[in-house]
Write a protein that holds these residues in place. Structure first.
Motif, PDB file in Angstrom:
ATOM      1  N   TYR A   6       0.852  -1.185   0.000  1.00  0.00           N
ATOM      2  CA  TYR A   6       0.000   0.000   0.000  1.00  0.00           C
ATOM      3  C   TYR A   6       0.889   1.236   0.000  1.00  0.00           C
ATOM      4  O   TYR A   6       1.745   1.404   0.876  1.00  0.00           O
ATOM      5  CB  TYR A   6      -0.917   0.005   1.221  1.00  0.00           C
ATOM      6  CG  TYR A   6      -1.776   1.237   1.299  1.00  0.00           C
ATOM      7  CD1 TYR A   6      -2.856   1.395   0.444  1.00  0.00           C
ATOM      8  CD2 TYR A   6      -1.482   2.250   2.201  1.00  0.00           C
ATOM      9  CE1 TYR A   6      -3.640   2.528   0.497  1.00  0.00           C
ATOM     10  CE2 TYR A   6      -2.255   3.379   2.259  1.00  0.00           C
ATOM     11  CZ  TYR A   6      -3.337   3.525   1.404  1.00  0.00           C
ATOM     12  OH  TYR A   6      -4.100   4.651   1.451  1.00  0.00           O
ATOM     13  N   CYS A   7       0.704   2.114  -0.962  1.00  0.00           N
ATOM     14  CA  CYS A   7       1.460   3.351  -1.068  1.00  0.00           C
ATOM     15  C   CYS A   7       0.624   4.466  -0.452  1.00  0.00           C
ATOM     16  O   CYS A   7      -0.470   4.780  -0.938  1.00  0.00           O
ATOM     17  CB  CYS A   7       1.795   3.673  -2.525  1.00  0.00           C
ATOM     18  SG  CYS A   7       2.694   5.213  -2.710  1.00  0.00           S
ATOM     19  N   GLY A  13      -3.177   0.475  -3.508  1.00  0.00           N
ATOM     20  CA  GLY A  13      -2.485  -0.758  -3.173  1.00  0.00           C
ATOM     21  C   GLY A  13      -2.374  -1.665  -4.376  1.00  0.00           C
ATOM     22  O   GLY A  13      -3.172  -1.572  -5.312  1.00  0.00           O
ATOM     23  N   PHE A  14      -1.400  -2.554  -4.362  1.00  0.00           N
ATOM     24  CA  PHE A  14      -1.200  -3.525  -5.435  1.00  0.00           C
ATOM     25  C   PHE A  14      -0.423  -4.696  -4.868  1.00  0.00           C
ATOM     26  O   PHE A  14       0.099  -4.627  -3.752  1.00  0.00           O
ATOM     27  CB  PHE A  14      -0.501  -2.896  -6.651  1.00  0.00           C
ATOM     28  CG  PHE A  14       0.733  -2.109  -6.312  1.00  0.00           C
ATOM     29  CD1 PHE A  14       1.978  -2.720  -6.263  1.00  0.00           C
ATOM     30  CD2 PHE A  14       0.648  -0.756  -6.038  1.00  0.00           C
ATOM     31  CE1 PHE A  14       3.106  -1.989  -5.949  1.00  0.00           C
ATOM     32  CE2 PHE A  14       1.773  -0.024  -5.728  1.00  0.00           C
ATOM     33  CZ  PHE A  14       3.011  -0.635  -5.672  1.00  0.00           C
ATOM     34  N   VAL A  18       8.346  -7.512  -6.606  1.00  0.00           N
ATOM     35  CA  VAL A  18       9.485  -6.605  -6.701  1.00  0.00           C
ATOM     36  C   VAL A  18       9.385  -5.719  -7.940  1.00  0.00           C
ATOM     37  O   VAL A  18       9.579  -4.503  -7.863  1.00  0.00           O
ATOM     38  CB  VAL A  18      10.812  -7.402  -6.697  1.00  0.00           C
ATOM     39  CG1 VAL A  18      11.985  -6.475  -6.905  1.00  0.00           C
ATOM     40  CG2 VAL A  18      10.970  -8.161  -5.394  1.00  0.00           C
ATOM     41  N   ASP A  19       9.060  -6.300  -9.077  1.00  0.00           N
ATOM     42  CA  ASP A  19       8.999  -5.517 -10.312  1.00  0.00           C
ATOM     43  C   ASP A  19       7.897  -4.467 -10.277  1.00  0.00           C
ATOM     44  O   ASP A  19       8.109  -3.314 -10.668  1.00  0.00           O
ATOM     45  CB  ASP A  19       8.801  -6.442 -11.523  1.00  0.00           C
ATOM     46  CG  ASP A  19      10.009  -7.328 -11.763  1.00  0.00           C
ATOM     47  OD1 ASP A  19      11.120  -6.927 -11.353  1.00  0.00           O
ATOM     48  OD2 ASP A  19       9.841  -8.410 -12.359  1.00  0.00           O
ATOM     49  N   SER A  20       6.713  -4.844  -9.803  1.00  0.00           N
ATOM     50  CA  SER A  20       5.608  -3.874  -9.776  1.00  0.00           C
ATOM     51  C   SER A  20       5.864  -2.778  -8.752  1.00  0.00           C
ATOM     52  O   SER A  20       5.518  -1.609  -8.980  1.00  0.00           O
ATOM     53  CB  SER A  20       4.281  -4.583  -9.495  1.00  0.00           C
ATOM     54  OG  SER A  20       4.294  -5.180  -8.219  1.00  0.00           O
ATOM     55  N   ARG A  21       6.467  -3.121  -7.604  1.00  0.00           N
ATOM     56  CA  ARG A  21       6.781  -2.103  -6.606  1.00  0.00           C
ATOM     57  C   ARG A  21       7.827  -1.127  -7.141  1.00  0.00           C
ATOM     58  O   ARG A  21       7.698   0.088  -7.013  1.00  0.00           O
ATOM     59  CB  ARG A  21       7.285  -2.739  -5.311  1.00  0.00           C
ATOM     60  CG  ARG A  21       7.480  -1.708  -4.224  1.00  0.00           C
ATOM     61  CD  ARG A  21       7.817  -2.267  -2.848  1.00  0.00           C
ATOM     62  NE  ARG A  21       7.907  -3.680  -2.719  1.00  0.00           N
ATOM     63  CZ  ARG A  21       9.052  -4.344  -2.464  1.00  0.00           C
ATOM     64  NH1 ARG A  21      10.183  -3.690  -2.356  1.00  0.00           N
ATOM     65  NH2 ARG A  21       9.052  -5.648  -2.327  1.00  0.00           N
TER      66      ARG A  21
END
Length: 162
Positions: A6-7, A13-14, A18-21
């Protein structure tokens, strides 16, 4: 379903991969929202230093609003506002660097002796005005809890140790 990231800057949130973050944290919208957040919570000294380097925003000056808000590359503050902020920063730094005025040594010793005699008489406790035992007399306390005066400490004679 895996863990979710969650940003707080973007309020979304997603899945925590690692790649998506990494993609999200390097994204333009995240960078812009993060910059806006930190612009809102910066201290006055930093605000003055950053805003003094910028030119005035013509759109904000003419219409009173700017669609870019804090992300605008121009300043939305007038020179008078920045001068007032700068004066406030200087005043805060002067107060911070100013040494507290201490009473003269004789006055401090007299005050200390006066408080000690009042404590010995039982009118002032070692707790000051926040005495939890204020409603109870010191005579009802066991000897180990009664406040001790400086005269009593001078007259103590320790015969038995151990």
């Amino acid at each position: 379903m895996g863990r979710r990231y969650y940003c707080e800057y973007c309020d979304r949130g997603f899945t925590d991969v690692v790649d998506s973050r990494k993609k999200h944290l390097n994204g333009i919208s995240h960078q812009r929202l993060k910059k806006i957040y930190y612009c809102k919570v910066r201290d006055l000294k930093t605000l003055v230093a950053e805003e003094r380097q910028k030119d005035s925003c013509r759109r904000f000056r003419n219409t009173g609003s700017c669609p870019f808000e804090e992300a605008c590359t121009f300043t939305h503050y007038t020179n008078q506002e920045l001068s007032a902020f700068e004066a406030q920063v200087i005043e805060e730094e002067r107060k911070k660097n100013e040494l507290p005025t201490l009473p003269p040594v004789k006055e401090w010793l007299n005050l200390r002796n006066h408080e000690a005699t009042e404590r010995a008489e039982g009118s002032v406790s070692v707790y000051g005005s926040n005495n939890p035992l204020k409603n109870y007399g010191f005579h009802s306390l066991p000897p180990s809890l009664r406040p001790i005066s400086f005269e009593e400490m001078d007259n103590l004679q320790f015969l038995d140790w151990g």
